[in-house]
Write a protein that holds these residues in place. Structure first.
Motif, mmCIF file in Angstrom:
data_model
loop_
_atom_site.group_PDB
_atom_site.id
_atom_site.type_symbol
_atom_site.label_atom_id
_atom_site.label_comp_id
_atom_site.label_asym_id
_atom_site.label_seq_id
_atom_site.Cartn_x
_atom_site.Cartn_y
_atom_site.Cartn_z
ATOM 1 N N ASP A 49 0.808 -1.227 0.000
ATOM 2 C CA ASP A 49 0.000 0.000 0.000
ATOM 3 C C ASP A 49 0.836 1.270 0.000
ATOM 4 O O ASP A 49 0.297 2.370 0.004
ATOM 5 N N GLY A 50 2.167 1.152 0.007
ATOM 6 C CA GLY A 50 3.019 2.338 -0.012
ATOM 7 C C GLY A 50 3.236 2.962 1.346
ATOM 8 O O GLY A 50 3.860 4.034 1.430
ATOM 9 N N ARG A 62 10.352 8.687 -3.586
ATOM 10 C CA ARG A 62 9.270 9.260 -2.783
ATOM 11 C C ARG A 62 8.092 8.281 -2.756
ATOM 12 O O ARG A 62 7.736 7.701 -3.766
ATOM 13 N N ARG A 63 7.509 8.117 -1.577
ATOM 14 C CA ARG A 63 6.335 7.246 -1.406
ATOM 15 C C ARG A 63 5.207 8.096 -0.814
ATOM 16 O O ARG A 63 5.094 8.254 0.407
ATOM 17 N N ARG A 119 7.909 10.266 6.557
ATOM 18 C CA ARG A 119 8.872 9.287 6.045
ATOM 19 C C ARG A 119 8.761 9.120 4.536
ATOM 20 O O ARG A 119 9.764 8.877 3.853
ATOM 21 N N GLY A 120 7.547 9.250 3.989
ATOM 22 C CA GLY A 120 7.365 9.059 2.559
ATOM 23 C C GLY A 120 7.984 10.137 1.701
ATOM 24 O O GLY A 120 8.076 9.987 0.477
ATOM 25 N N ASP A 121 8.421 11.265 2.320
ATOM 26 C CA ASP A 121 9.068 12.337 1.569
ATOM 27 C C ASP A 121 10.564 12.117 1.369
ATOM 28 O O ASP A 121 11.216 12.872 0.656
ATOM 29 N N VAL A 122 11.110 11.111 2.012
ATOM 30 C CA VAL A 122 12.555 10.875 1.943
ATOM 31 C C VAL A 122 12.922 10.198 0.625
ATOM 32 O O VAL A 122 12.313 9.193 0.238
ATOM 33 N N ILE A 123 13.910 10.751 -0.077
ATOM 34 C CA ILE A 123 14.445 10.191 -1.326
ATOM 35 C C ILE A 123 15.940 9.958 -1.117
ATOM 36 O O ILE A 123 16.656 10.864 -0.670
ATOM 37 N N ALA A 164 11.241 15.617 -0.281
ATOM 38 C CA ALA A 164 10.290 15.974 -1.340
ATOM 39 C C ALA A 164 9.390 17.136 -0.948
ATOM 40 O O ALA A 164 8.782 17.779 -1.810
ATOM 41 N N LYS A 165 9.243 17.408 0.355
ATOM 42 C CA LYS A 165 8.440 18.542 0.863
ATOM 43 C C LYS A 165 7.021 18.529 0.318
ATOM 44 O O LYS A 165 6.427 19.563 0.067
#
Length: 822
Positions: A258-259, A518-519, A498-502, A554-555
């Motif tokens: 589910d990401g 990015r997730r 956490r999903g903004d981390v690349i 990713a902000k």
């Protein structure tokens, strides 16, 4: 309203009830230690966890399957026990099958009814591409003597297209703890997944049924482990099941796609992987083929799935009929290669077997890709059975074909190879793989070198962070790495979103690999706890020099300012060899370019898992060789084996029954049993009673039975309960109790006679009847005499009868007067 609230409450409790009533326990002291633990804790042994030595399933008796909290009393007992080395109460782990359901057009040709519909074998891909399986068949390879098992929801072993190739020694039911992997049937055919995967690998050729498996002469088994609670010990038991017999494990499942999830194998499953690659296939290493995931629509990354992100798995992605990215495809740097699968709704899908002896043309997703890869690997192992698990990965990536894909977003690494986060090194090519396998020599010993960054606890302010590690890759140490295989970047990081981390990593040879995209669905505050992001993009490169880590924000949720985070620590783990790994039998070595760059500033190292077992003297019960490290770990047994992966013994001990050449666990209520099912008890423990009719041991006799010297015997027919066979205390339906007897309802007498008096009363009744008859007879004869009803021949006061039976009228009628006077 109250009912609705109660239902909601129950749903919440159920959703949170993740603790299983089983412990995984590592016990010292062998079987004696195990017995001491069982006696002191009251737990029940449910068997060894796969092939992991001294690790057991221990179950809490008489406890509901799942609960919201752990069991503190058993935690205390296990914590304080001298024989317990380690334990963990098991927690339910959601695992999802990676198939998709869509329609597919029909086609047929050849003997097997759907062989012509297998477009991925007949140049049905874009530009006439396929996976070159038929040329490999034409070279004589079809998977002979190779064993594959499907880790899933069971397989239909009696399917007409699987039955001939079915291998019971590659099969087990971890969910129900028996040897039958048959799926559980329901109206929706929910448990078809494993059967479909099995058909892709080993469907029999030329039998008019369905299609043809990639390795149609291989042996196929199934480990049923997804149709129930999945927890660490279940996964470990599955991954390590009969690892000396099984060559390839195919898995098309994983954490939720589910990401939002970052999840992977627990401590036991990790140990099972290491155990498999160290000791599986007689030390050559088990081959784990894994579906990369179906979370593309949720923009998930398979590098957040600890199974596809493992160095021990051959992670397989999908491409469509037209060589384009399927909508479900997850992108990650751990994907090694791809096979065909479904694409859009208008594109063809995969042909295979289905439940109830049927066929299907609608198998989909990366679930369909991994078994195709497992079948190709089976052809490769037939071509060269001496290949190790690392050799198979080398051959896969070196022969993979990037040309069929039109949207690979390829990069070119330092070795000049194209590689992609979508497709790995390209489409698997069976013909090229068996050709390379024929001339392959085993790669040198694996070295593993971990190098730590000197800066820790770095505040991330929203701008790009760039960090460096300058290394000589453990030069001068026993684990020096000159030729790379896998590269892991182990990161501990906390972030508000956490999903903004690349995350990117760049090698000294200039190859830049995207480790984490990015997730967008992972919106909550969270962290990566020493998470080892994996990349296979640097394969063959020289690791010496400066490695560059880039972390971007990713902000997405705060475009005008940083959401903030902390990079607690990071390191690079380099897997590879000191010596040139590829040297072919034809004498032409394949030499990778070598680049010399700056030296390291800080480094450490550790020893990787062994690549071959330590020689041992085999146990006397072994038939032939053993795998070690224990001498009882025999490849074959002279007599019987405890379970499918246990020790060889002369005969089965108490608690086991013999089935063919295996000693299988009796039901935990039996002391001894006969089989073929585990509940056919012969004798019971001292605290249980044996029921002969049902061959079971019970804590108390069932209704309709009474206890005699530890045995439950059947009451008489109409007794519902009794103290002895004919001494009823309760009656069945339509009968009622009359003393200790059951009589038909409504026929019971009004006067009840106590049981103790029934014999006396019966004797008195008989005596009275006899006396009454005697009196009647006496009275009758007296009356008859007085009334002269009979002729009395010898009476002095009565006249005798005449010769003709007529009574004389007077004495003169009979007597002579002279005689009278005389």
């Amino acid at each position: 309203m109250y009912q609705l609230l109660w239902i909601v409450f129950l749903l919440i409790v159920t959703c949170q009830a993740n603790y299983i009533n089983q412990f995984a326990v590592h016990i010292k002291g062998g079987r004696e230690g195990l017995n001491r633990v069982l006696r002191s804790t009251g737990l029940i042994n449910k068997g060894q966890i796969g092939s992991i030595d001294d690790h057991y399933f221990l179950e809490i008796p008489n406890r509901q399957r799942r609960s919201a909290t752990h069991s503190p009393e058993h935690h205390a007992l296990l914590s304080n026990h001298q024989d317990v080395h380690w334990f963990e109460q098991q927690v339910h782990k959601p695992r999802y099958k990676r198939d998709l359901i869509k329609p597919n057009p029909n086609a047929d040709e050849f003997n097997d009814s759907l062989y012509g519909a297998q477009w991925y074998l007949h140049g049905g891909g874009r530009g006439g591409f396929d996976m070159n399986v038929i040329p490999a068949w034409q070279k004589g390879y079809s998977g002979r003597n190779v064993v594959i098992t499907i880790l899933d929801d069971g397989i239909e072993r009696n399917h007409p297209d699987l039955q001939q190739n079915y291998d019971p020694y590659a099969s087990y039911d971890v969910n129900d703890h028996d040897n039958d992997p048959m799926p559980r049937y329901d109206p929706t055919d929910e448990n078809r997944h494993g059967t479909r995967c099995a058909g892709e690998v080993s469907a029999v050729a030329n039998n008019t049924v369905c299609g043809v498996g990639i390795a149609f002469n291989s042996k196929i088994g199934g480990v049923r482990m997804l149709d129930g609670e999945v927890y660490d010990a279940v996964e470990a038991a599955s991954l390590s099941f009969n690892s000396t017999h099984i060559d390839i494990y195919s898995a098309s499942w994983g954490p939720d796609d589910d990401g939002r999830v970052v999840d992977g194998p627990g401590p036991l499953a990790k140990k099972a992987f290491i155990n498999g690659i160290a000791k599986g296939r007689q030390g050559k290493g088990s081959i784990y083929v894994w579906a990369s995931g179906n979370g593309g629509n949720a923009q998930d990354s398979c590098n957040c799935d600890g199974y596809t992100n493992s160095v021990y798995t051959l992670s397989i992605s999908s491409t469509s009929e037209h060589g384009s990215k399927p909508w479900y495809l997850e992108e990650c740097s751990s994907t090694l290669a791809s096979t065909y699968s479904s694409g859009s709704y208008s594109e063809k899908q995969i042909v295979t077997v289905d439940l109830h002896g049927r066929c299907t043309e609608t198998h989909t997703g990366t679930s369909a890709s991994a078994p195709l890869a497992a079948g190709v690997v089976a052809l490769v192992l037939e071509a060269n059975p001496s290949l190790t698990w690392r050799d198979v990965q080398y051959i896969t990536l070196m022969t993979a074909n990037p040309k069929p894909m039109v949207d690979g977003n390829w990069i070119v690494n330092g070795m000049g190879r194209k590689v992609s986060t979508r497709y790995g090194y390209g489409l698997m090519d069976a013909s090229a793989m068996v050709d390379l396998a024929e001339v392959w020599t085993n790669v040198p010993e694996q070295h593993i070198c971990e190098v730590f960054a000197s800066a820790n606890n770095i505040q991330l302010d929203g701008s790009k962070f760039v960090g460096y590690i300058d290394t000589k890759a453990c030069d001068g140490l026993p684990n020096n790495v000159n030729h790379l295989e896998h590269v892991q970047v182990k990161i501990s990081l906390h972030h508000k979103k956490r999903g903004d981390v690349i995350i990117h990593i760049k090698s000294p040879m200039g190859t830049k690999s995207l480790m984490l995209p990015r997730r967008p669905n992972d919106r909550q505050e969270g962290e990566f706890k020493s998470w080892p992001f994996l990349s296979v993009h640097f394969w063959g490169e020289n690791p010496t020099g400066i490695w560059t880590l880039e972390i971007e924000d990713a902000k997405t949720y705060n475009p005008h300012g940083s959401t903030g985070g902390v990079l607690k620590s990071w390191s690079i783990i380099l897997h590879g060899t000191e010596k040139e790994p590829v040297n072919l039998k034809n004498g032409t070595p394949v030499v990778a370019p070598v680049t010399t760059v700056a030296s390291t500033t800080k480094q450490t190292s550790y020893t990787g898992p062994p690549t071959s077992p330590t020689p041992v003297i085999c146990h006397s019960e072994c038939k032939g060789n053993c795998t070690g490290p224990k001498p009882t770990e025999c490849i074959d047994c002279k007599s019987v084996r405890i379970g499918s992966t246990g020790e060889c013994v002369k005969s089965c001990d108490d608690g086991y029954y013999q089935n063919s050449d295996l000693c299988l666990n009796c039901h935990d209520t039996c002391k001894t049993c006969s089989g073929p099912t585990s509940s056919e008890c012969i004798t019971c423990p001292t605290n249980r009673y044996f029921t002969e009719k049902h061959h079971i041991c019970v804590e108390e006799c069932l209704p309709g039975y009474y206890n005699v010297e530890g045995n439950c015997l059947r009451c008489s027919k109409h007794c519902k309960e009794c103290t002895e066979k004919d001494q009823c205390t309760a009656c069945v339906k339509n009968m009622e109790l009359f003393g200790t007897k059951c009589v038909r309802a409504g026929s019971k007498p009004h006067i009840l006679i106590p049981d103790s008096m029934q014999g006396i009363v019966l004797a008195l009744v008989i005596l009275c009847v006899f006396l009454l008859c005697f009196v009647i007879m006496i009275v009758f004869f007296m009356y008859a005499r007085n009334k002269n009803l009979f002729c009395w021949s010898y009476s002095y006061d009565k006249l005798p009868c005449s010769d003709d039976g007529v009574m004389p009228v007077s004495k003169s009628d009979y007597y002579d007067e002279d005689d009278i006077s005389a």
